[in-house]
Design a protein around this motif. Sequence first.
Motif, PDB file in Angstrom:
ATOM      1  N   UNK A  48      33.588 -50.916  32.398  1.00 24.36           N
ATOM      2  CA  UNK A  48      34.637 -50.459  33.301  1.00 24.36           C
ATOM      3  C   UNK A  48      33.973 -50.025  34.594  1.00 24.36           C
ATOM      4  N   UNK A  49      34.724 -50.111  35.688  1.00 22.65           N
ATOM      5  CA  UNK A  49      34.180 -49.645  36.960  1.00 22.65           C
ATOM      6  C   UNK A  49      35.085 -48.564  37.523  1.00 22.65           C
ATOM      7  N   UNK A  50      34.482 -47.627  38.239  1.00 20.56           N
ATOM      8  CA  UNK A  50      35.191 -46.493  38.831  1.00 20.56           C
ATOM      9  C   UNK A  50      34.975 -46.534  40.340  1.00 20.56           C
ATOM     10  N   UNK A  51      36.058 -46.556  41.097  1.00 19.76           N
ATOM     11  CA  UNK A  51      35.934 -46.728  42.543  1.00 19.76           C
ATOM     12  C   UNK A  51      35.520 -45.438  43.232  1.00 19.76           C
ATOM     13  N   UNK A  52      35.173 -45.584  44.492  1.00 18.49           N
ATOM     14  CA  UNK A  52      34.621 -44.514  45.319  1.00 18.49           C
ATOM     15  C   UNK A  52      35.417 -44.459  46.616  1.00 18.49           C
ATOM     16  N   UNK A  53      35.937 -43.301  46.966  1.00 19.46           N
ATOM     17  CA  UNK A  53      36.743 -43.181  48.169  1.00 19.46           C
ATOM     18  C   UNK A  53      35.921 -43.288  49.433  1.00 19.46           C
ATOM     19  N   UNK A  54      36.566 -43.738  50.495  1.00 11.93           N
ATOM     20  CA  UNK A  54      35.888 -43.888  51.786  1.00 11.93           C
ATOM     21  C   UNK A  54      35.225 -42.585  52.197  1.00 11.93           C
ATOM     22  N   UNK A  55      33.961 -42.702  52.631  1.00  7.70           N
ATOM     23  CA  UNK A  55      33.236 -41.529  53.098  1.00  7.70           C
ATOM     24  C   UNK A  55      32.931 -40.508  52.024  1.00  7.70           C
ATOM     25  N   UNK A  56      33.022 -40.924  50.752  1.00  9.68           N
ATOM     26  CA  UNK A  56      32.755 -39.983  49.661  1.00  9.68           C
ATOM     27  C   UNK A  56      33.905 -39.043  49.380  1.00  9.68           C
ATOM     28  N   UNK A  57      35.125 -39.413  49.814  1.00  7.99           N
ATOM     29  CA  UNK A  57      36.276 -38.523  49.690  1.00  7.99           C
ATOM     30  C   UNK A  57      36.669 -38.255  48.239  1.00  7.99           C
ATOM     31  N   UNK A  58      36.258 -39.116  47.314  1.00  5.44           N
ATOM     32  CA  UNK A  58      36.575 -38.888  45.899  1.00  5.44           C
ATOM     33  C   UNK A  58      35.315 -38.630  45.088  1.00  5.44           C
ATOM     34  N   UNK A  59      34.271 -38.150  45.736  1.00  2.00           N
ATOM     35  CA  UNK A  59      32.972 -38.022  45.065  1.00  2.00           C
ATOM     36  C   UNK A  59      33.067 -37.308  43.717  1.00  2.00           C
ATOM     37  N   UNK A  78      30.380 -48.861  35.610  1.00  2.00           N
ATOM     38  CA  UNK A  78      29.853 -49.240  36.923  1.00  2.00           C
ATOM     39  C   UNK A  78      30.455 -48.279  37.943  1.00  2.00           C
ATOM     40  N   UNK A  79      29.624 -47.493  38.582  1.00  2.00           N
ATOM     41  CA  UNK A  79      30.106 -46.562  39.599  1.00  2.00           C
ATOM     42  C   UNK A  79      30.032 -47.227  40.962  1.00  2.00           C
ATOM     43  N   UNK A  80      31.187 -47.386  41.616  1.00  2.00           N
ATOM     44  CA  UNK A  80      31.177 -47.874  42.993  1.00  2.00           C
ATOM     45  C   UNK A  80      30.553 -46.794  43.880  1.00  2.00           C
ATOM     46  N   UNK A  81      29.850 -47.229  44.908  1.00  2.00           N
ATOM     47  CA  UNK A  81      29.234 -46.274  45.829  1.00  2.00           C
ATOM     48  C   UNK A  81      29.175 -46.888  47.219  1.00  2.00           C
ATOM     49  N   UNK A  82      29.851 -46.257  48.174  1.00  2.00           N
ATOM     50  CA  UNK A  82      29.765 -46.705  49.563  1.00  2.00           C
ATOM     51  C   UNK A  82      28.699 -45.890  50.277  1.00  2.00           C
ATOM     52  N   UNK A  83      28.160 -46.443  51.366  1.00  2.00           N
ATOM     53  CA  UNK A  83      27.019 -45.769  51.991  1.00  2.00           C
ATOM     54  C   UNK A  83      27.238 -45.377  53.442  1.00  2.00           C
ATOM     55  N   UNK A  84      28.261 -45.924  54.131  1.00  2.00           N
ATOM     56  CA  UNK A  84      28.476 -45.546  55.519  1.00  2.00           C
ATOM     57  C   UNK A  84      29.474 -44.402  55.613  1.00  2.00           C
TER      58      UNK A  84
END
Length: 606
Positions: A48-59, A78-84
Motif C-alpha cells: 500500500x502507498x500513503x500520500x504526502x501533502x504539498x510542502x509536508x502539510x500532512x507530514x 510505500x511512503x510518498x515524499x515530496x522534496x520542494x
Amino acid sequence: MKLSDKLNSLRSSHPFFTLEFFPPRTDQGFENLLPRIARLSTLAPLAVSITWGAGGSTKERSLDLAGITQGEYGLDTILHLTCTNMAQGMIDQTLKAAKERGITNILALRGDPPRGEEEWTPIDPRFKHGADLVKYIRSIPEYAAHFCIGVAAYPDGHTGQLDDERAEIEYLKLKVDAGADFIITQLFYDVDSYFQWESKVRAAGITVPIIPGIMPIQTYASFLRLTKLTGAHVPDSVMQALEPICNDDQLVKEYGVTLATDMIQRLTEEGRVPGVHISTLNLEKSVQRVLEGLKWTSSPSSPLMAQNKLIDEIPRIDDLSITASTAASSATFGLANLPAAVESEAGRGELNNASSWDDFPNGRFGDFKSPAFGSTDMWGGPAIRPVDVLQHCGHPRTHADLTSIFLAHLHSRIPITPFSPTPLSPESLSILPHLERLTEAGWWTVGSQPAVDGARSDDEVVGWGPRAGHVFQKGFVEFFCTEAEVDRIEHRAQQKGLGWVHWFAGNKHGECRGNVPEGGRNAVTWGVFPGQEIVQTTIIERESFLTWKEEAFSIWADWASLYRPGSVERRLLESVGDDRWLVSIVHHDYRNSSALWTFVFDEGEP
C-alpha cells in the motif's frame, strides 16, 4: 520488505496490485480509514502507498498512517515524499521517522513546481527536482541500502512542466540512473497511448519495473477535475460513454468500475504488465468490484460485502415536513439512530454499509467522518496550476481588483479562481444575482448552493445519485468579509435568525465564532432513493468548517507566493489573508428558495 525484492520473487496466479490511500484531514476520518484499510488488506495487495501533502502539510498524519499500515497491519508500505517547498531539515526528519517505523519503500516526488525563477526560491536549496531526492537518499549511508526508491512517471505528459515527451523520458531516466528501483505512473485512461509511451521508455534504456496507475472514476465532476489537473488524455469512447450518464452518480461509478476492469485486463494480458497501482481515494467499494471482476479475489461473499444485509435495518425518514426547530436535524439522520449491530459491524462512526456509506461525492463539504473527506491531488501538487492562476487572475493590486476577479468568475469571463478550479456550476446560475450582489459589496463568495425541495435525482442541474430518487438542499453561502461585517451577521442572526439560520466565521489566527450547538451536525444536501437509507453528501459542522478554513487561508498564502516578495500583489494578498474572515451561512428552510437571501440582505445590507 522492499518492493523491488517482492517484485523479483513474485509467485502469484494473477498479476499483483498495490493500493494508494491518503491521510484524512480529520481525526474521525483517520479512525474510519483504518478499518477500511484492514478490510481491503484481506484482498492481499502487494503493498500500500500513503500520500504526502504539498510542502509536508500532512507530514504527521502521513507518517502515522504509514506506521500503522506497516507496523500494525503488516502491509509493506510505500511512503510518498515530496522534496520542494519543504522546510529545511524536514526530509532528514522524515527519512529518520520512516526508518524507525520499519518502512523500507519511498516514492520520491518533486511536489509543488517552482513559480518562476525570479519569484521562487527553494526553501531547502538541496532539492529542486525529484532526482535530487533520489540522489540524496542514495548518498546517505544509513538510508542508501535501507530504502527501495520509486519515482513517478507521466504517460500523458506532466502539466506545468515539460511538454516535450523526449525530454520527459530523458528526465525519467535521470531519476532512474540516480538510483530509483521502480516507477509508478500518474493516472491515465488511454491504454493504447500507454503502451506506446512504455515502448519509448524501454527504448531509452530504462529497465526498472513500471507500475501503471489506475484510478476508477468515482464521480463525473471529480473525473473532469482530475483529468484537467493531470493533463490525462481521455479517449473519445470514454467521453461518449460518460456524457449520457453524467447526471447519474451510480451509473458513473458503475462505468468507472467497468472501465478500470477492462483497462487492467488489457494492460496485464500476456504478462506485458506484471501489476497495477490502484488509487482508492480512500473508498473501497469500487476497488473491490474491480478486483472481483478480474477474479483476483474471492467471491462477493467476502467480508466487505457481508454487511450489505444490514442495509434493510436502517430506519427511514417518512415525514419531511419541517419547522424551525426540526429543520436543522430532520436530514441529519445517522449515527445517533443506527442499530448497535450496524455500528459494531461497520466500525465506530461509519454509517450503514461500511464499504459504501460514503460512495457519493465527498469533497470539502462532505461528511467529516468519512475517510474520503477533503480528498485532494494525490501527487503532492496544487489543486490549481500556478500558471493558470497567473493567466486568468493577473496581477491584483487593490481590493477592487480582487472584487473584479471574483465577479469575472461569476460572469464566466475567467474559468477559475484560486478557490474554484472549475467554472461556476449550473446550479449556481439560479442564485447568480445574489452572488453578484454579495461580491460587488466586497464579500467575495467561494461556495454556495440554492435551496432545493425534492428535485428528481436525474435533474440535469441539481440531481445526483441513483435514478428514481429525490434530492434536497438547504441554501448556503460562504464568503470572505471583515470582522466588522461578521459582527453585523452575528447580531442579525441573534435578532432575526429565529432558529432557521446557522453560521460559522473564522480567521487565519484561529478564532472561530458561530451559533451551531456543540456537536451539531448540519446536513445541507441529502437524497432519498428507493430501497435505500437517506444519503447525506454535504455536511457542515464545526470540524469540517475549521478544516476548510485552514485550507482557505492557505490558498490566500499560496496565491500571494506567486508574486515577488515585497510586491504590491503579494502585500495585498497577504493582508487579505491576515485581516479577512471566512463566513459560512446556512438557512434550514429548504422549501423557501429565497429564505437565505432574505436573511443575508436584510435592510438593504450588506
